[in-house]
Design an enzyme around this catalytic site. Structure first.
Site, PDB file in Angstrom:
ATOM      1  N   GLY A  21       0.587  -0.959   0.183  1.00 42.83           N
ATOM      2  CA  GLY A  21      -0.096   0.006  -0.001  1.00 42.83           C
ATOM      3  C   GLY A  21       0.993   1.304  -0.018  1.00 42.83           C
ATOM      4  O   GLY A  21       2.206   1.260  -0.493  1.00 42.83           O
ATOM      5  N   CYS A  60       2.899   5.514  -2.692  1.00 41.01           N
ATOM      6  CA  CYS A  60       3.882   5.186  -3.931  1.00 41.01           C
ATOM      7  C   CYS A  60       3.468   4.055  -4.936  1.00 41.01           C
ATOM      8  O   CYS A  60       3.128   4.379  -6.044  1.00 41.01           O
ATOM      9  CB  CYS A  60       5.225   5.235  -3.612  1.00 41.01           C
TER      10      CYS A  60
HETATM   11  C1  UGA Z   1       8.574   3.118  -1.994  1.00 45.50           C
HETATM   12  C2  UGA Z   1       9.936   2.733  -2.288  1.00 45.50           C
HETATM   13  O1  UGA Z   1      10.207   1.461  -1.776  1.00 45.50           O
HETATM   14  C3  UGA Z   1      11.094   3.784  -2.236  1.00 45.50           C
HETATM   15  O2  UGA Z   1      12.276   3.457  -3.044  1.00 45.50           O
HETATM   16  C4  UGA Z   1      10.413   4.963  -3.183  1.00 45.50           C
HETATM   17  O3  UGA Z   1      11.240   5.984  -3.175  1.00 45.50           O
HETATM   18  C5  UGA Z   1       9.091   5.246  -2.444  1.00 45.50           C
HETATM   19  O4  UGA Z   1       7.901   4.263  -2.599  1.00 45.50           O
HETATM   20  C6  UGA Z   1       8.368   6.295  -3.221  1.00 45.50           C
HETATM   21  O5  UGA Z   1       8.430   6.244  -4.477  1.00 45.50           O
HETATM   22  O6  UGA Z   1       8.321   7.770  -2.748  1.00 45.50           O
HETATM   23  P1  UGA Z   1       7.399   3.311   0.553  1.00 45.50           P
HETATM   24  O7  UGA Z   1       6.046   3.492   0.013  1.00 45.50           O
HETATM   25  O8  UGA Z   1       7.787   4.514   1.556  1.00 45.50           O
HETATM   26  O9  UGA Z   1       8.532   3.398  -0.569  1.00 45.50           O
HETATM   27  O10 UGA Z   1       7.525   2.125   1.074  1.00 45.50           O
HETATM   28  P2  UGA Z   1       8.005   0.591   1.173  1.00 45.50           P
HETATM   29  O11 UGA Z   1       8.820   0.385   2.335  1.00 45.50           O
HETATM   30  O12 UGA Z   1       8.573   0.293  -0.308  1.00 45.50           O
HETATM   31  O13 UGA Z   1       6.603  -0.348   0.992  1.00 45.50           O
HETATM   32  C7  UGA Z   1       5.538  -0.227   0.231  1.00 45.50           C
HETATM   33  C8  UGA Z   1       4.457  -1.217   0.789  1.00 45.50           C
HETATM   34  O14 UGA Z   1       5.039  -2.691   0.335  1.00 45.50           O
HETATM   35  C9  UGA Z   1       4.199  -1.164   2.120  1.00 45.50           C
HETATM   36  O15 UGA Z   1       2.720  -1.627   2.134  1.00 45.50           O
HETATM   37  C10 UGA Z   1       4.845  -2.499   2.660  1.00 45.50           C
HETATM   38  O16 UGA Z   1       4.277  -3.001   3.963  1.00 45.50           O
HETATM   39  C11 UGA Z   1       4.955  -3.503   1.545  1.00 45.50           C
HETATM   40  N1  UGA Z   1       5.908  -4.474   1.613  1.00 45.50           N
HETATM   41  C12 UGA Z   1       7.275  -4.075   1.515  1.00 45.50           C
HETATM   42  C13 UGA Z   1       5.480  -5.908   1.667  1.00 45.50           C
HETATM   43  O17 UGA Z   1       4.461  -6.339   1.617  1.00 45.50           O
HETATM   44  N2  UGA Z   1       6.637  -6.843   1.563  1.00 45.50           N
HETATM   45  C14 UGA Z   1       7.823  -6.535   1.426  1.00 45.50           C
HETATM   46  O18 UGA Z   1       8.735  -7.316   1.573  1.00 45.50           O
HETATM   47  C15 UGA Z   1       8.231  -4.986   1.612  1.00 45.50           C
END
Ligand code: UGA
Length: 448
Positions: free
Chosen positions: A276, A279
């Site tokens: 979610g 981004c």
């Molecule tokens: C994401 C990217 O990781 C960043 O590199 C980018 O700069 C950013 O979007 C953006 O475009 O501004 P972010 O949205 O803060 O960052 O969060 P993430 O850590 O990437 O997680 C995104 C979603 O994936 C979360 O809901 C998280 O719970 C989920 N996720 C993440 C999983 O379900 N499994 C995982 O192994 C990792």
């Protein structure tokens, strides 16, 4: 160097603070007067570790100022970062209204050579659009001034934004002008050549940050393709987790075994309730939209979205498997933020899950360590509990939606006594199945 940052959202604020901290003279602008007042008072409008301290420190050092005077800031600074929001329209296409408005004002206010840097995640081709709008809005008396457009996407993660901003794994500069590229390299020099022993991120511990110089269109695509790849990687692993459930395999062992292959890697391989935030959902949809517009197929992108939508409802299905009829049951939900260490609830899986439980007639009691109010998209019938134990009182099922560390360390024996029936649906696989089963819980994770 004299820098102006337009927009004090996540990207703008962190970028501004980072540039001020490495010694530049930064003016941060936002049209939201309340936000600017807050920032001037040293308060931080978002929950992000370390940011508030850096705001206070740089206000004191006078390396950063906050203002609503956009025209003044454009005139006084040389490098203008655009970090305004590009929220999705119902079609999936990003809304560029704020970006266009800022570009028009830049055109009207230019009073010398400027580098206009786009850090917002924008559709492919936006650098060219900015150039056109600025040119169209130049006044007769400022037509003599030159400007260049640079695409410089941001890769920071919420919850780790400060560390990501100071120790980026790469810096991408998409520009057609050597003058602008040289200025951008000069701007980032203190970051590129810094002492990396303080980096919290092991991957960033290298001698020098790689700088990728490319054209603006490729730079814009690097951003979308990176986010889409990571989202697709998670959707892929969620699909494998669902297969694990059918064939009796364990996703934790499967991802461990896969991740040791350095070509695959172990990051972004956590199966769960899906992705979610502000981004991934927006960017995957936007790239699929661009593909469609330009007649390219986006089968993987569309499938990643489809798997992600399905994954959220898996939690509800699991609850139905245990409870049968959901009506009048009490469901405790742990976690509202879309991920830990942030108060951001945009496109949070909690919203879909809680709304569905409420629609089915359940009573929902939710708790989050940081989010204390019901997000606007969430049905306000959801009751916000002051802590995890209050949420669990009398619950038929406890659902873990966000992987906050706090939820790993709860007293689950106490939780068991408080619940009507000891059942946990762990949407993030943060608890150990064997331990929870030994405690007497009916434990259901994702693919375990
Ligand atoms: C994401 C990217 O990781 C960043 O590199 C980018 O700069 C950013 O979007 C953006 O475009 O501004 P972010 O949205 O803060 O960052 O969060 P993430 O850590 O990437 O997680 C995104 C979603 O994936 C979360 O809901 C998280 O719970 C989920 N996720 C993440 C999983 O379900 N499994 C995982 O192994 C990792």
């Amino acid at each position: 160097m004299k820098v102006c940052v337009i927009g004090t959202g996540y990207v703008g604020l962190v970028t501004g603070i980072c540039l001020a901290e490495i010694g530049h003279d930064v003016v941060c602008v936002d049209k939201d007067e309340e936000k600017i007042k807050m920032l001037l008072a040293g308060k931080c409008p978002i929950y992000e570790e370390g940011l508030k301290e850096l705001i206070g420190k740089n206000i004191k050092r006078k390396t950063i100022v906050f203002t609503t005077d956009l025209e003044g800031a454009i005139k006084s600074q040389e490098i203008i970062f655009i970090c305004v929001g590009t929220p999705p329209l119902p079609s999936g296409k990003p809304d560029l209204a704020s970006l266009d408005a800022v570009s028009r004002l830049i055109g009207k206010s230019i009073n010398g050579y400027k580098v206009i840097v786009n850090k917002s995640t924008v559709p492919i081709g936006t650098a060219k659009r900015l150039k056109k709008i600025i040119n169209e809005n130049l006044r007769d008396d400022n037509k003599i001034h030159e400007f260049d457009i640079v695409s410089n996407p941001e890769f920071l993660k919420e919850g780790e934004a400060v560390n990501d901003a100071f120790f980026p794994e790469r810096i991408v500069i998409g520009a057609e002008s050597k003058r602008a590229i040289d200025l951008m390299e000069k701007l980032y020099k203190p970051l590129i050549e810094q002492d990396f022993s303080y980096a919290q991120n092991n991957a960033a511990k290298k001698d020098r940050i790689p700088v990728i110089i490319t054209d603006s269109t490729s730079s814009e695509l690097i951003k979308y393709a990176s986010n889409s790849f990571l989202a697709a990687k998670i959707s892929f692993i969620n699909e494998i987790a669902n297969i694990c459930e059918r064939v009796g395999a364990n996703i934790l062992d499967v991802t461990h075994g896969m991740g040791l292959d350095s070509r695959i890697g172990s990051k972004f391989m956590k199966a769960g309730i899906g992705w979610g935030g502000s981004c991934f959902p927006k960017d995957v949809r936007a790239l699929a939209f661009t593909a469609e517009e330009y007649g390219a197929e986006a089968n993987i992108l569309n499938s990643a979205i489809q798997v992600n939508n399905y994954q959220r409802y898996k939690i509800v299905q699991k609850a139905m498997d245990v409870l049968g009829i959901i009506e009048d049951k009490t469901i405790a939900v742990l976690g509202i933020a879309f991920k830990p260490n942030t108060d951001d609830t945009r496109e949070a899986p909690s919203i879909t899950v809680i709304n569905k439980f409420l629609e089915l007639g359940a009573d929902v009691r939710a708790y989050d360590p940081v989010v204390k109010a019901c997000p606007p998209e969430m049905d306000s019938k959801a009751i916000m509990a002051p802590d995890a134990y209050k949420a669990a009182e009398g619950a038929d099922i406890l659902v873990i939606v966000t992987d906050w560390n706090e939820f790993i360390n709860l007293d689950y024996l106490r939780i068991k006594k408080l619940m009507k029936a000891p059942c946990i649906i762990d949407g993030r696989n943060i608890l150990d199945k064997k331990t929870m089963t030994a405690l007497g819980f009916n434990y259901r994770g994702i693919g375990v």
